[in-house]
Write a protein that holds these residues in place. Structure first.
Motif, PDB file in Angstrom:
ATOM      1  N   PRO A 140      -5.799 -50.886  25.119  1.00 26.54           N
ATOM      2  CA  PRO A 140      -5.441 -52.124  25.818  1.00 26.54           C
ATOM      3  C   PRO A 140      -5.674 -53.347  24.938  1.00 26.54           C
ATOM      4  CG  PRO A 140      -7.538 -51.255  26.637  1.00 26.54           C
ATOM      5  CD  PRO A 140      -6.959 -50.214  25.731  1.00 26.54           C
ATOM      6  N   LEU A 194      -5.830 -53.566  33.988  1.00 23.15           N
ATOM      7  CA  LEU A 194      -5.971 -52.540  35.018  1.00 23.15           C
ATOM      8  C   LEU A 194      -6.942 -51.482  34.531  1.00 23.15           C
ATOM      9  CD1 LEU A 194      -5.140 -50.952  37.596  1.00 23.15           C
ATOM     10  CD2 LEU A 194      -3.179 -50.080  36.285  1.00 23.15           C
ATOM     11  N   TYR A 195      -8.064 -51.332  35.239  1.00 27.15           N
ATOM     12  CA  TYR A 195      -9.025 -50.276  34.936  1.00 27.15           C
ATOM     13  C   TYR A 195      -9.004 -49.270  36.089  1.00 27.15           C
ATOM     14  CZ  TYR A 195     -11.007 -52.984  31.063  1.00 27.15           C
ATOM     15  OH  TYR A 195     -11.186 -53.653  29.885  1.00 27.15           O
ATOM     16  N   TRP A 196      -8.702 -48.035  35.746  1.00 28.46           N
ATOM     17  CA  TRP A 196      -8.527 -47.005  36.775  1.00 28.46           C
ATOM     18  C   TRP A 196      -9.524 -45.865  36.494  1.00 28.46           C
ATOM     19  CZ3 TRP A 196      -3.210 -46.828  39.262  1.00 28.46           C
ATOM     20  CH2 TRP A 196      -3.228 -46.061  40.439  1.00 28.46           C
ATOM     21  N   LEU A 242       0.570 -56.822  39.289  1.00 27.77           N
ATOM     22  CA  LEU A 242       0.969 -56.120  38.070  1.00 27.77           C
ATOM     23  C   LEU A 242       2.260 -56.697  37.509  1.00 27.77           C
ATOM     24  CD1 LEU A 242       0.205 -52.394  39.043  1.00 27.77           C
ATOM     25  CD2 LEU A 242      -0.953 -53.735  37.273  1.00 27.77           C
ATOM     26  N   TYR A 270      -3.909 -51.447  30.319  1.00 31.27           N
ATOM     27  CA  TYR A 270      -4.697 -50.605  31.220  1.00 31.27           C
ATOM     28  C   TYR A 270      -5.523 -49.591  30.445  1.00 31.27           C
ATOM     29  CZ  TYR A 270      -2.363 -45.964  31.273  1.00 31.27           C
ATOM     30  OH  TYR A 270      -1.907 -44.700  30.968  1.00 31.27           O
ATOM     31  N   TYR A 322       2.752 -47.282  34.741  1.00 30.29           N
ATOM     32  CA  TYR A 322       2.618 -48.225  33.628  1.00 30.29           C
ATOM     33  C   TYR A 322       3.946 -48.419  32.897  1.00 30.29           C
ATOM     34  CZ  TYR A 322       0.954 -50.742  29.591  1.00 30.29           C
ATOM     35  OH  TYR A 322       0.787 -51.701  28.631  1.00 30.29           O
TER      36      TYR A 322
END
Length: 797
Positions: free
Chosen positions: A169, A178-180, A365, A373, A396
């Protein structure tokens, strides 16, 4: 060294975890006394508590300092460890391994390693790979199915490469992060500090996590997803983006296989050969809406036969083939249809995330692009891990931000020679990788064996007998499921050698144990620090701060010594590590002498290039390393192997929803998370760390605790269908009332503060992995659902 009052200040980097934080060490009269962050280093803005107490780790009284050999049977509670010389240890190890190779084949010896994400094995993992391949083994047990599968390998079925593992990122330029399933505060502090800076300049932050932990508290959107339903959530967000037109249509048309037509009769792509017997079976077909006719796509050139007109992404078309008319739809239409079936209102009851939150996330987003991300093991340790990764990868791709400024970028890297030795392992041996016949698209495709596959081969000789293990720090019995079965598997081996800093429950089953020096007692070469363009241009040779304690040796030294004893010295520069480093560095133009003269590191001028997939050579775009040379929403590779070509969501195989027969007794979802104080199963014997966390804990919602008569701090039992262990209750009102969060890795005592050890194999212990099994796993990767199991939590008797 001088003997100044404040000691020598030595630039280095901390190698305890994947962050590799730039640091300054203090050495006083030959003793390592402190480690502090080095803000001048690309990753040195902060240092976690583990790094700051590094001297306690180095001088811990429980360190292994001499080679040991077992003198009693493996079923004896006392191994009868006897101190031996390095020469005896290496000679015996080489002789036993060569005998196993002669009797059963080199594939009968598995190599294992602690994860380089949570250990100093990043210094030496490629060299261990080289040793394994030179020896002839196709099997490395590295926890890849648990930590790395998603961000490195599963994404290759969409992108043909590691996204986000290699395409990092670009936080500095991102409009939205975006951290998932990823908490950088715990897992990679260099990302955490960069994110805080990005928020300060106005970047938006979205965090998807069952707990409100770390940076989730500062997020513009925190989505509390039910563990194991991330795939459904990704499809729902994608539905909103597609339905509202919030996606980069030009990118999708040009760089994904979304326009390619899929036959409705067999689910395969329409080929030019279907249009005419003389057509090419390797060429695909799309629909040109402007010309109102099919057009052929040549993956060899990465181009369509006609570049004018608009390719259809939606619709259904009746295509005349030489065998009759066939209804076809663009693969993007099939993607959109899958997402449509997971609309926000449909999945809010599945995921626990409200429809309005999903809508807001989709809007953010799109409107806050570019999006960068990252995802971690929070999305990897489930029975639907692979398709979840693909669903997020597909989401993404809609942004069109791959390899663009502020997106996920493959930063230019310092050129080096590959030293992992892929050329040393024959294709015939590679085909013998454990698990390859059962899961041909899983980790074994890249020579990684899951712990379940290893245990099966050791105990059942399937698909062939595994009789030996060469371990470097891997605490399999504490870090993987089925601890008792794992212990039986290790005990059944003819020979097991283990190298480590400390004795562990896994090492205790070994025949020979080798003492490893900490990274602060050894040199370590790091080429590129990954997190951004500046960090990736940085190369540093970490200086040895002090002499190794006792007779301990670095992992690299042990690997090179063992290679020479095995007769493989020719592949290891005759055991000369400096010569090997010189070979590795040769293309970089940076010499080992220069790195030793400049211990703070060297920057190599690099230029970051973007959209490398669009770069042309003789008129042909680079594209992606997939069959279609496009990003693949629809994967024939998966279809050919019996899996869904689209990222279909399936309920976790062991949840209250999927197993209502068990839900009465086990109504809760058990997940787990890292503790910032410890690197997985390590460091609970370090006083400064253990004082902060004296006991294992399980987090649960106050309402869940209250209904069971549990108060904060009470000892409780965590029960699954496979057993029970103990922990202290910690109340967390950010959790859903049906979710509890445990910790793995508890076994070690800390005698200095009177903190106890815990039995790794009994119900009165605290080994969370004792109560997970390999029975239900992700069908593609073999991943055990450590983060989405069923359980109950009750007061301890």
């Amino acid at each position: 060294m001088n003997d100044s009052q404040n000691g020598d200040k030595i630039p280095c980097f901390c190698a305890l975890c994947v962050s590799r934080c730039g640091a300054t060490a203090t050495v006083e009269s030959g003793r390592f006394t402190a480690l502090e962050p080095d803000p001048s280093h690309p990753t040195g803005r902060a240092l976690c508590i583990k790094g700051r107490v590094a001297p306690e780790i180095v001088y811990n009284s429980e360190r292994l300092l001499h080679p040991l050999k077992r003198t009693r049977p493996k079923d004896d509670s006392d191994p009868g460890w006897q101190r031996i010389s390095w020469d005896e240890a290496l000679t015996t190890t080489a002789a036993r391994l060569l005998q196993l190779s002669q009797d059963y084949g080199s594939e009968s010896v598995v190599f294992s390693s602690a994860s380089p994400s949570t250990s100093a094995m990043s210094d030496s993992l490629d060299w261990l790979q080289r040793l394994r391949r030179a020896f002839g083994s196709p099997n490395l047990c590295l926890s890849m199915e648990l930590c790395g599968w998603g961000r490195y390998l599963a994404s290759s079925y969409t992108y043909g490469t590691a996204v986000p593992g290699a395409y990092m990122p670009d936080i500095e330029h991102a409009g939205c992060i975006l951290y998932w399933g990823y908490n950088p505060t715990v897992s990679r502090i260099a990302h955490a500090t960069a994110t805080v800076s990005a928020i300060s300049r106005g970047a938006r932050l979205i965090v998807i996590d069952p707990r409100c932990a770390g940076l989730a508290r500062r997020a513009d959107q925190w989505l509390r997803v039910r563990p194991g339903t991330d795939g459904a959530l990704a499809l729902a967000i994608a539905h909103v983006m597609i339905d509202r037109g919030w996606f980069d249509q030009d990118f999708v048309r040009e760089w994904t296989n979304g326009p390619l037509l899929v036959r409705s009769d067999n689910g395969r792509f329409l080929r030019e050969q279907d249009l005419s017997p003389s057509g090419d079976a390797g060429r695909y077909v799309a629909w040109n809406s402007t010309r109102v006719r099919p057009v052929v796509y040549d993956p060899g050139r990465g181009s369509y036969e006609s570049e004018d007109g608009e390719l259809a992404l939606f619709g259904e078309f009746n295509i005349a083939t030489w065998q009759g008319d066939v209804l076809c739809r663009p693969s993007f239409e099939l993607t959109a249809d899958l997402c449509r079936r997971h609309a926000p209102k449909t999945v809010e009851g599945v995921t626990g995330v409200g429809a309005n939150e999903i809508e807001r996330t989709a809007r953010m987003l799109w409107e806050s692009r570019p999006v960068a991300y990252y995802a971690w093991s929070g999305i990897e340790q489930h029975t639907n891990a692979t398709q979840t990764v693909r669903a997020i990868a597909q989401l993404y791709a809609l942004t069109g931000n791959l390899d663009a400024p502020g997106g996920n970028v493959l930063f230019s890297s310092i050129p080096t020679n590959d030293i992992a030795g892929a050329e040393l392992l024959s294709s015939a041996q590679r085909e013998k990788a454990l698990g390859l016949s059962e899961r041909p698209l899983g980790p074994s495709r890249w020579e990684y064996a899951t712990s379940g596959e290893f245990y099966k081969a050791a105990l059942e000789s399937l698909p062939y007998p595994v009789r030996g293990l060469v371990g470097f720090g891997a605490n399999l019995l504490m870090a993987h499921a089925d601890s008792k079965r794992g212990r039986d598997a290790l005990a059944s081996l003819d020979f097991y050698v283990h190298a480590d800093l400390f004795m562990s429950p896994t090492a205790e089953v070994a025949d020979i144990v080798l003492p490893v020096a900490s990274p602060f007692e050894t040199e370590g070469l790091k080429v590129g620090f990954e997190v951004d363009a500046d960090a990736e241009s940085f190369v540093q040779l970490r200086k040895r701060l002090i002499e190794p304690l006792g007779e301990s040796r670095s992992d690299i030294q042990i690997i090179f010594d063992l290679a020479c004893h095995l007769g493989l010295g020719e592949d290891f520069w005759g055991g000369d590590i400096d010569a090997a480093y010189g070979h590795q560095l040769e293309p970089s133009g940076v010499s080992l002498d220069r790195l030793r003269a400049e211990p703070s590191g060297v920057r190599v001028p690099l230029e970051t290039c973007y959209r490398k997939f669009a770069e042309e050579t003789e008129g042909i775009a680079a594209g992606f390393n997939t069959p279609s040379r496009k990003i693949e929403f629809y994967s024939e590779t998966l279809l050919d192997n019996g899996y869904s070509p689209l990222p279909e969501f399936e309920e976790p195989l062991l949840s209250p929803r999927s197993r209502p027969d068990l839900a009465v007794r086990y109504p809760l979802v058990l997940t787990c998370a890292k503790d910032t104080l410890f690197c997985e199963t390590q460091h609970r014997g370090v006083p400064s760390l253990r004082r902060r966390a004296p006991d294992p804990q399980v987090e649960l919602h106050p309402d869940t605790a209250g209904s069971r008569g549990i108060a904060a701090g009470d000892w409780v039992r965590i029960e699954t269908p496979d057993g029970s262990v103990r922990a202290r209750a910690k109340l967390n009102d950010s959790l859903d009332s049906m979710v509890v969060c445990g910790q793995h890795g508890w076994w070690q005592a800390c005698d200095e503060i009177g903190a106890p050890s815990y039995d790794p194999f009994g119900p009165d212990g605290a080994n969370l992995n004792l109560i997970f099994r390999h029975a239900l796993v992700d069908p593609i990767s073999g991943t055990v659902p450590h983060r989405s199991y069923i359980c109950n939590v009750l007061p301890a008797e």
